[in-house]
Design a protein around this motif. Structure first.
Motif, short mmCIF file in Angstrom:
data_model
loop_
_atom_site.label_atom_id
_atom_site.label_comp_id
_atom_site.label_asym_id
_atom_site.label_seq_id
_atom_site.Cartn_x
_atom_site.Cartn_y
_atom_site.Cartn_z
N MET A 1 -1.05 50.53 -1.24
CA MET A 1 -1.25 49.19 -0.76
C MET A 1 -0.37 48.97 0.47
O MET A 1 0.73 49.49 0.54
CB MET A 1 -0.88 48.20 -1.84
N LEU A 2 -0.86 48.20 1.39
CA LEU A 2 -0.14 47.89 2.62
C LEU A 2 0.59 46.56 2.46
O LEU A 2 -0.01 45.56 2.05
CB LEU A 2 -1.10 47.81 3.81
N TYR A 3 1.88 46.57 2.76
CA TYR A 3 2.70 45.38 2.67
C TYR A 3 3.35 45.11 4.02
O TYR A 3 3.57 46.02 4.81
CB TYR A 3 3.81 45.55 1.63
N GLU A 4 3.68 43.83 4.24
CA GLU A 4 4.44 43.43 5.42
C GLU A 4 5.65 42.65 4.94
O GLU A 4 5.52 41.65 4.23
CB GLU A 4 3.59 42.57 6.35
N LEU A 5 6.83 43.13 5.32
CA LEU A 5 8.09 42.49 4.97
C LEU A 5 8.57 41.70 6.17
O LEU A 5 8.72 42.26 7.26
CB LEU A 5 9.13 43.54 4.58
N ILE A 6 8.78 40.42 6.00
CA ILE A 6 9.36 39.57 7.03
C ILE A 6 10.75 39.22 6.56
O ILE A 6 10.91 38.57 5.52
CB ILE A 6 8.53 38.29 7.24
N GLY A 7 11.76 39.67 7.29
CA GLY A 7 13.14 39.45 6.89
C GLY A 7 13.90 38.62 7.91
O GLY A 7 13.69 38.75 9.11
N VAL A 8 14.80 37.77 7.40
CA VAL A 8 15.67 36.98 8.25
C VAL A 8 17.10 37.30 7.84
O VAL A 8 17.50 37.06 6.70
CB VAL A 8 15.40 35.46 8.11
N VAL A 9 17.85 37.86 8.78
CA VAL A 9 19.23 38.28 8.53
C VAL A 9 20.14 37.31 9.27
O VAL A 9 19.78 36.76 10.30
CB VAL A 9 19.44 39.72 9.06
N MET A 65 8.71 44.64 8.87
CA MET A 65 8.50 46.03 8.49
C MET A 65 7.17 46.13 7.76
O MET A 65 6.95 45.43 6.78
CB MET A 65 9.63 46.54 7.59
N ARG A 66 6.29 47.00 8.25
CA ARG A 66 5.01 47.25 7.58
C ARG A 66 5.10 48.60 6.89
O ARG A 66 5.51 49.59 7.49
CB ARG A 66 3.87 47.23 8.59
N PHE A 67 4.71 48.61 5.61
CA PHE A 67 4.82 49.85 4.85
C PHE A 67 3.72 49.95 3.80
O PHE A 67 3.20 48.95 3.34
CB PHE A 67 6.19 49.96 4.19
N ASP A 68 3.37 51.20 3.47
CA ASP A 68 2.43 51.50 2.40
C ASP A 68 3.24 52.02 1.23
O ASP A 68 4.04 52.95 1.38
CB ASP A 68 1.45 52.59 2.84
N VAL A 92 7.55 39.26 1.25
CA VAL A 92 6.71 40.45 1.28
C VAL A 92 5.28 40.00 1.03
O VAL A 92 5.00 39.33 0.04
CB VAL A 92 7.14 41.49 0.23
N VAL A 93 4.38 40.34 1.94
CA VAL A 93 2.99 39.93 1.87
C VAL A 93 2.12 41.17 1.73
O VAL A 93 2.28 42.14 2.47
CB VAL A 93 2.58 39.15 3.15
N ALA A 109 4.22 44.47 14.72
CA ALA A 109 3.78 43.09 14.56
C ALA A 109 4.18 42.32 15.82
O ALA A 109 5.34 41.99 15.99
CB ALA A 109 4.41 42.47 13.33
N GLU A 110 3.22 42.08 16.68
CA GLU A 110 3.49 41.41 17.95
C GLU A 110 3.52 39.91 17.78
O GLU A 110 2.81 39.34 16.97
CB GLU A 110 2.44 41.81 18.99
N TRP A 111 4.32 39.25 18.60
CA TRP A 111 4.45 37.80 18.58
C TRP A 111 3.31 37.22 19.42
O TRP A 111 3.15 37.59 20.58
CB TRP A 111 5.79 37.39 19.16
N ALA A 112 2.52 36.33 18.85
CA ALA A 112 1.40 35.72 19.56
C ALA A 112 1.88 34.42 20.19
O ALA A 112 1.80 33.36 19.60
CB ALA A 112 0.23 35.46 18.61
N SER A 113 2.40 34.49 21.41
CA SER A 113 2.98 33.32 22.05
C SER A 113 1.92 32.32 22.51
O SER A 113 2.17 31.13 22.57
CB SER A 113 3.84 33.74 23.24
#
Length: 126
Positions: A1-9, A65-68, A92-93, A109-113
């Motif tokens: 499965m493909l996941y996308e992790l969006i992290g805020v540090v 981070m996108r990962f399988d 994680v989505v 993952a590009e930013w769509a300005s």
């Protein structure tokens, strides 16, 4: 499965962001998964002040981070990030589990300005 992790540090040191991304990527790779890509978005203001680990944060350093991997591996990544005091917030989505749905998804993952759709979606999970 493909996941996308969006992290805020917490902002300040880019080295902390690299260490967290490396830790999450290592967990995925050791479990037999694949890291498709890691994107550094930089430091932005949070949509609202957020309290974590007895500190009030108004800005954060974002990375994607996108990962399988398997669902079990994704759960271990979430558990590890939740215990790290440098993390402000993460999500994680699941982007898909069938080959037809994920075959053309890239690693960056590009930013769509212009459209602002990703920014609106990002502020919804905060």
């Amino acid at each position: 499965m493909l996941y996308e992790l969006i992290g805020v540090v917490r902002p300040g040191k880019v080295l902390e962001v690299k260490e967290i991304a490396k830790t999450a990527g290592t967990l995925v790779l050791n479990a037999g998964g694949v890291v498709r890509g890691i994107t550094n978005w930089g430091t932005f203001l949070l949509p609202k002040p957020y309290r974590k680990h007895q500190q009030l944060h108004t800005s954060g350093h974002y990375f994607i981070m996108r990962f399988d991997s398997s669902a079990k591996t994704q759960h271990s990544v979430r558990r590890t990030l939740s215990l790290d005091p440098r993390m402000i917030k993460y999500s994680v989505v699941k982007m898909g589990d069938k080959l037809e749905a994920i075959k053309e998804v890239g690693g960056q993952a590009e930013w769509a300005s212009k459209k602002g759709k990703e920014r609106d979606a990002l502020s919804q999970w905060m």
